[in-house]
Structures are given as structure tokens and as C-alpha cells.
Design an enzyme around this catalytic site. Structure first.
Site, PDB file in Angstrom:
ATOM      1  N   SER A 182       0.834  -1.210   0.000  1.00 38.42           N
ATOM      2  CA  SER A 182       0.000   0.000   0.000  1.00 38.42           C
ATOM      3  C   SER A 182       0.869   1.259   0.000  1.00 38.42           C
ATOM      4  O   SER A 182       0.620   2.210  -0.747  1.00 38.42           O
ATOM      5  CB  SER A 182      -0.891   0.022   1.240  1.00 38.42           C
TER       6      SER A 182
ATOM      7  N   GLN B 281      -9.212   2.150  -0.584  1.00 38.36           N
ATOM      8  CA  GLN B 281      -9.010   2.451  -2.005  1.00 38.36           C
ATOM      9  C   GLN B 281      -9.981   3.533  -2.462  1.00 38.36           C
ATOM     10  O   GLN B 281      -9.604   4.449  -3.201  1.00 38.36           O
ATOM     11  CB  GLN B 281      -9.161   1.180  -2.838  1.00 38.36           C
TER      12      GLN B 281
ATOM     13  N   ASP C  21      -6.957  -8.054   4.428  1.00 37.39           N
ATOM     14  CA  ASP C  21      -6.180  -8.960   3.578  1.00 37.39           C
ATOM     15  C   ASP C  21      -5.691 -10.198   4.324  1.00 37.39           C
ATOM     16  O   ASP C  21      -5.068 -11.079   3.730  1.00 37.39           O
ATOM     17  CB  ASP C  21      -4.981  -8.207   2.984  1.00 37.39           C
TER      18      ASP C  21
ATOM     19  N   ARG D   1      -2.676 -14.102  -2.286  1.00 42.70           N
ATOM     20  CA  ARG D   1      -2.850 -14.449  -0.863  1.00 42.70           C
ATOM     21  C   ARG D   1      -3.481 -15.836  -0.700  1.00 42.70           C
ATOM     22  O   ARG D   1      -3.248 -16.516   0.301  1.00 42.70           O
ATOM     23  CB  ARG D   1      -3.662 -13.383  -0.130  1.00 42.70           C
TER      24      ARG D   1
HETATM   25  C1  S3P Z   1      -5.579  -1.368   0.017  1.00 42.93           C
HETATM   26  C2  S3P Z   1      -6.819  -1.390   0.569  1.00 42.93           C
HETATM   27  C3  S3P Z   1      -7.595  -2.626   0.758  1.00 42.93           C
HETATM   28  C4  S3P Z   1      -6.739  -3.880   0.605  1.00 42.93           C
HETATM   29  C5  S3P Z   1      -5.790  -3.783  -0.540  1.00 42.93           C
HETATM   30  C6  S3P Z   1      -4.878  -2.590  -0.397  1.00 42.93           C
HETATM   31  C7  S3P Z   1      -4.915  -0.066  -0.152  1.00 42.93           C
HETATM   32  O1  S3P Z   1      -8.643  -2.642  -0.174  1.00 42.93           O
HETATM   33  O2  S3P Z   1      -7.551  -5.011   0.441  1.00 42.93           O
HETATM   34  O3  S3P Z   1      -4.988  -4.951  -0.635  1.00 42.93           O
HETATM   35  O4  S3P Z   1      -3.686  -0.038  -0.394  1.00 42.93           O
HETATM   36  O5  S3P Z   1      -5.604   0.967  -0.049  1.00 42.93           O
HETATM   37  P1  S3P Z   1     -10.026  -1.867   0.136  1.00 42.93           P
HETATM   38  O6  S3P Z   1      -9.643  -0.555   0.665  1.00 42.93           O
HETATM   39  O7  S3P Z   1     -10.783  -1.754  -1.134  1.00 42.93           O
HETATM   40  O8  S3P Z   1     -10.721  -2.738   1.148  1.00 42.93           O
END
Ligand code: S3P
Length: 443
Positions: A29, A176, A326, A400
Site C-alpha cells: 500500500s 481504495q 487482507d 494471498r
Molecule cells: C488497500 C486497501 C484494501 C486492501 C488492498 C490494499 C490499499 O482494499 O484489500 O490490498 O492499499 O488501499 P479496500 O480498501 O478496497 O478494502
């Protein structure tokens, strides 16, 4: 780049005690965000510890396509010469984000308030994942979107020429969505506000502040209210990417379920928006010792010592889901080796990750002898302290899922195989050699 190589079958078998140090790679991230914010700053951003997994490499390539200079200068060391907020150029080709939901969603946000047009695509996994959750708020800024039926990739965004700031309540807990809106808000005049009812990972807010943006977070009765003042001049930064707690979860799980194990995992995040798995493991009775608490790359981290020992089933509340979203696949593996029932609530989002992770884990664990129940938004594992093994699991282009079943095979009676370990390279390219160095039998 889409994952188009031949499938890479792999299997794992019962291993002796795992010992040593697991130096997991940089946080995925944070790595995506460092490249994107570096591309939006004026001048030279230096990044160390960048995750050089395929997902992040695809984002680096995308930033070049939008006009930033992105260069690898050493192992995990990258230099980005940014073009400034609103400075993205129109890419000549299609932006292929491969397997990465984070990559495509954050980049769509970052370009949606600049008057250029870009077309995004991805691999078959990404092309099945929902994008309206991103394009709906981007349309509020004035962007125009043309997508495949159902709002899916490939899709084209014509960025807003005269963007208006937005106040947006995220309909699902998603960092996200929050991040795409904030990145779009960078080039909208005035204040863009995101309200989230459940806290999600806050790396975008932290890093925006580090790059000099005016961003505040207020906890109110409505939830977390994040306010960004648009049109800042982002100043370049040095970003030291901390290690990825989601990747750390795999060697940690292996040490918990393989008898006699004791490993050390340096620099695991203690950021409360990411540490739900570790809180849950402590409730299960896991032997975890934290040492040397400190800050790395603006994130609280500590070294973790993990020892094998008995575990008991627990109920994980829906409120905790976002902080370990995750980690549910690997928690479901750990839960089969615990005594008693583990219930994971509020996990519907797992159905729209790189694969339907509830279905992938339920089918694979059942095939290997576990007793599982699922609903639309929950997963229940009846742990018996062990797993029979002996079956091959489908990984559905999901890193994963592949790593979870390979870890399960290290402690099951019979080996466990996966049909394709190739996707592991998206987030943890060094997974097999690292696990092998600890004593795992994977190949
Ligand atoms: C992430 C947010 C998560 C996560 C992804 C990385 C990010 O998704 O599952 O692997 O870097 O913002 P969501 O925010 O859609 O749940």
C-alpha cells in the site's frame, strides 16, 4: 503487465521447526502511494525499501506513462521526478495495471481531475472487480467515464477540465475508495471531504501530510472525516517504506502452526488501521512478543518474535474487519489448527478481492479436510488442531490464496498443492526462498 505466464504449480509439505529471521518486503500500500505522490510532487522524491512486486512495478510504469520520470537506482531504491499536481500528461497507450486493484483505483483517482484521457485495463482477475465504487465519486468531480458492461475494466476516463471539490461518504469501508477521492481532490479547488464510518488504512492521509498537503482527520459521531485542501504544491520527500504486515502474516502463521518453531520478524507495523490480525492472534492465545517499538517511514513498527503453541478459536467482530481485510485467508488457515470455532464476521468485501476469497478458502480448506461454513459476509472454521491435507487448491490468480494454502501444507498431515503460485510475485516475490531459509519445505 498482466499475469499471462504458464501456471506454476507448487506444493508444501510437513516441515520441521521453522527458525530464523523473516525479513519481509516493503509495504504494498505504501509503495503504490509513494510512487503516485512522488509523481504528483514537483522535483525529486527518493524511495527506499520499495516493494518490487509486479503490482507496484505496474504502478511505476503507469507513472512514467503519465509523464513522471521513474528510475530504479538500487535494490528497493527508486527516484521519481514528479510533474506536480495537475501536471499529468495524456498517456499514449493503455494503462495496464495487471492484477492490482490498488494500482488502478488510486491512479484513476490521481488523473480524474486533470483534463486528459486515459484507458485502464488489467488481468482477468482485475477485470472482474467492481470499479463503479471508484468511478461514481470521480464523476462527481466532473470526470467522464466509459466502461464495459457493469462498470468493469477496460474503462476510459476523461478527466474533469473544471473539477469541483466533493464531499463523499464511502458506501463500504475501503481505503481504495477514500484514497481515490483524496487523490482526485488534490487538483480540485477548495476542500474535498471523505467520511468513512469504519476506519480504514490511513497511509494516504499520512503520506499526503508528509508531502506538504493540508489534510486533517476528525473523529465525529458520523465517523472519520478527512478534509483535504485542493491544489497544494506537493514538495518531494524521502519515503522509507516500512515492511508489509500483510506479507509478514504468512511466515508468522507458519511459525504458529509448525510445532517447535520460533522466528523473528523485524519491523512489523503497529499502525492500528493494519494490525487487526495481530490483535486477533493474541486473543487466540498466540505466543507473540513485541520488541523495540519505534517509527519507520512515518509508521509505528516493532520487531515480532513468534513461537508455536496451542491456539483457541475466537469470534472476530465486523468492526475489526477493515484493519485485517487482507489477512482473513491466512487467519482461516490458522483457525483450522486452533482448537474450537473461529467466526469471521463482516467480511463480504472478501468476495470482491483478487478472487472471491471466502469461496476460495472454503473450497480449498474443505478439500483438505476442514469443516467450514460460509454466509455472504461471514466465514466460520471449526478448528480441530490440525488439517489432513492431500488436495490441490485453485488459487484464482490470487497471491494471498496461493500463500495461504502453501503455509497450510507446512503443518498438514499430507502435502497441500496449489495450481498456480505465479501470482505470489505480485506482492511477495521472495516468498519461497524466504520460507525455505526458515526451514519450510515448499517446491
Ligand atoms: C488497500 C486497501 C484494501 C486492501 C488492498 C490494499 C490499499 O482494499 O484489500 O490490498 O492499499 O488501499 P479496500 O480498501 O478496497 O478494502
Amino acid at each position: 503487465m498482466s499475469h499471462s505466464a504458464e501456471p506454476l504449480p507448487m506444493s508444501a509439505r510437513r516441515s520441521g521447526p521453522l527458525k530464523g529471521e523473516a525479513q519481509v518486503p516493503g509495504d504494498k500500500s505504501v509503495s503504490h502511494r509513494a510512487l503516485i505522490l512522488g509523481a504528483l510532487a514537483v522535483g525529486e522524491t527518493r524511495i527506499t525499501g520499495l516493494l518490487e512486486g509486479q503490482d507496484v512495478l505496474d504502478t511505476a510504469k503507469a507513472m512514467q506513462a503519465f509523464g513522471a520520470e521513474v528510475q530504479r537506482v538500487g535494490e528497493g531504491e527508486w527516484v521519481v521526478h514528479g510533474v506536480g499536481v495537475g501536471g499529468f500528461a495524456e498517456p499514449e497507450g493503455v494503462i495496464d495495471c495487471g492484477n492490482s486493484g490498488t494500482g488502478v483505483r488510486l491512479i484513476m483517482g490521481a488523473m480524474a481531475t486533470t483534463p486528459i484521457t486515459a484507458t485502464f485495463t488489467g488481468d482477468p482477475s482485475l477485470s472482474r472487480r467492481p470499479m463503479r465504487r471508484i468511478t461514481d465519486p470521480l464523476e462527481l468531480f466532473g470526470a467522464q467515464v466509459t466502461a464495459r458492461e457493469g462498470g468493469l475494466l477496460p474503462l476510459t476516463i476523461r478527466g474533469a477540465a473544471d473539477p469541483a471539490p466533493v464531499l463523499y461518504r464511502t458506501p463500504v469501508a475501503s481505503a481504495q475508495i477514500k484514497s481515490a477521492v483524496l487523490l482526485a481532490g488534490l487538483n480540485a479547488p477548495g476542500q474535498t471531504v471523505v467520511i468513512e464510518t469504519e476506519p480504514t488504512r490511513d497511509h494516504t492521509e499520512r503520506m499526503l501530510a508528509g508531502f506538504g498537503a493540508n489534510v486533517t482527520t476528525e473523529v465525529t459521531a458520523e465517523g472519520r472525516v478527512i478534509t483535504l485542501t485542493g491544489r497544494p504544491e506537493l514538495r518531494p520527500c524521502t519515503v522509507a517504506v516500512p515492511r508489509d504486515p500483510s506479507s509478514a502474516a504468512f511466515p508468522v502463521a507458519a511459525a504458529l502452526i509448525v510445532p517447535g518453531s520460533e522466528i523473528r520478524v523485524p519491523g512489523v507495523s503497529r499502525n492500528p488501521t493494519r494490525d487487526g490480525l495481530y490483535v486477533t492472534l493474541e486473543e487466540m492465545g498466540a505466543d507473540l512478543t513485541w520488541e523495540n517499538q519505534r517509527e519507520e517511514g512515518g509508521e509505528p513498527v516493532a520487531d515480532l518474535i513468534v513461537r508455536h503453541g496451542p491456539l483457541r478459536g475466537v469470534t472476530v467482530s465486523a468492526e475489526r474487519a477493515a484493519s485485517m481485510i487482507d489477512e482473513f485467508p491466512i487467519l482461516s488457515v490458522i483457525a483450522t489448527f486452533a482448537e474450537g470455532t473461529t467466526v469471521m464476521n463482516g467480511v463480504a468485501e472478501l468476495r470482491v478481492k483478487e478472487s472471491d476469497r471466502i469461496d476460495a478458502m472454503a473450497r480449498g480448506l474443505e478439500a483438505n479436510g476442514a469443516r467450514i461454513e460460509e454466509t455472504r459476509d461471514s466465514l466460520t472454521v471449526h478448528g480441530t488442531g490440525g488439517l489432513a491435507g492431500g488436495a490441490t487448491c485453485a488459487t484464482h490468480l490470487d497471491h494471498r490464496i496461493a500463500m495461504s494454502f502453501l503455509v497450510a501444507g507446512l503443518a498438514s498431515e499430507q502435502p497441500i498443492a496449489v495450481d498456480d503460485a505465479g501470482p505470489i510475485a505480485t506482492s511477495f516475490p521472495d516468498f519461497v526462498p524466504l520460507m525455505t531459509r526458515l526451514g519450510a519445505q515448499i517446491g
